[in-house]
Motif scaffolding. Structure first.
Motif, PDB file in Angstrom:
ATOM      1  N   PRO A  32      37.440  20.597  21.531  1.00  0.00           N
ATOM      2  CA  PRO A  32      37.925  20.843  22.895  1.00  0.00           C
ATOM      3  C   PRO A  32      37.400  22.257  23.656  1.00  0.00           C
ATOM      4  O   PRO A  32      36.924  23.131  22.772  1.00  0.00           O
ATOM      5  CB  PRO A  32      39.585  21.345  22.515  1.00  0.00           C
ATOM      6  N   GLU A  33      37.054  21.971  24.922  1.00  0.00           N
ATOM      7  CA  GLU A  33      36.317  22.900  25.410  1.00  0.00           C
ATOM      8  C   GLU A  33      37.108  24.155  25.641  1.00  0.00           C
ATOM      9  O   GLU A  33      36.528  25.401  25.535  1.00  0.00           O
ATOM     10  CB  GLU A  33      35.730  22.492  26.795  1.00  0.00           C
ATOM     11  N   ILE A  34      38.521  23.941  26.037  1.00  0.00           N
ATOM     12  CA  ILE A  34      39.273  25.250  25.920  1.00  0.00           C
ATOM     13  C   ILE A  34      40.544  24.982  24.843  1.00  0.00           C
ATOM     14  O   ILE A  34      40.779  23.949  24.875  1.00  0.00           O
ATOM     15  CB  ILE A  34      40.107  25.113  27.456  1.00  0.00           C
TER      16      ILE A  34
END
Length: 203
Positions: free
Chosen positions: A59-61
């Protein structure tokens, strides 16, 4: 269930060790030929074939109180010796997992002030494989396991899935101090009345 059905059920397109559940996939860009399969099996038996972990994208965030874990990150996150970990292995189709989700989210909310000491995580075990360094496999859902800070040993949770029971378990098994740090009154006041820093647009 015959071998073909077993392979299909676990997404195997190659060899799989049924003790460790590690997968050794074939190169899907090439045609399946007898010579290539024989060579692959020979390399597997000789220990020359490297396993491949299925993993969702990292996940990027991470903006929720529950850490979304994927196979690629497992060792980095779970074996961070500075943090206690409590992880839920789930399947999206599992009814019990769906029932547990609101309580698990509340558990993350409860410990949000000690994220630097404790990771409350979830891992979709149907999309992410566990690394060879893990001595267990997931055979039922949900499976809840704790990993104390400074240890690589996992503790199974088999108690009642109420929020109170989960909180008690986390506190009993954790090695870190999970008491939130209390801010001094002047720090809270500064945080509340802090002026916007220079270089940022004001509304």
């Amino acid at each position: 269930m015959d071998q073909a059905e077993l392979c299909q059920a676990h997404g195997v397109q190659g060899c799989q060790n049924l003790e460790s559940w590690l997968k050794y996939p074939c190169d899907q860009s090439k045609d399946v030929e007898a010579a290539a399969v024989s060579a692959m099996v020979a390399n597997y038996l000789d220990g020359k074939l490297m396993p491949k972990l299925n993993s969702q994208p990292v996940p990027e965030i991470q903006d929720e109180n529950i850490f979304t874990l994927v196979g690629e990150q497992f060792e980095e996150v779970i074996f961070d010796d500075s943090k206690d970990v409590f992880i839920k292995f789930y399947a999206p189709w599992c009814g019990h997992c769906k029932c547990l989700k609101p309580t698990w989210d509340s558990l993350g909310d409860h410990f949000t002030d000690v994220k630097d000491q404790l990771v409350i995580a979830k891992l979709d075990a149907t999309e992410n494989d566990l690394p060879a360094s893990v001595s267990f496999c997931i055979s039922s859902f949900p499976t809840l396991k704790s990993k104390p800070a400074g240890s690589h040993n996992f503790i199974d949770y088999d108690g009642h899935c109420s929020l109170e029971s989960l909180i008690t378990f986390v506190k009993e098994k954790a090695k870190n101090n999970l008491t939130p740090k209390v801010k001094a009154p002047e720090q809270e006041a500064q945080a509340t009345f802090a002026k916007p820093s220079e270089g940022h647009d004001e509304l």
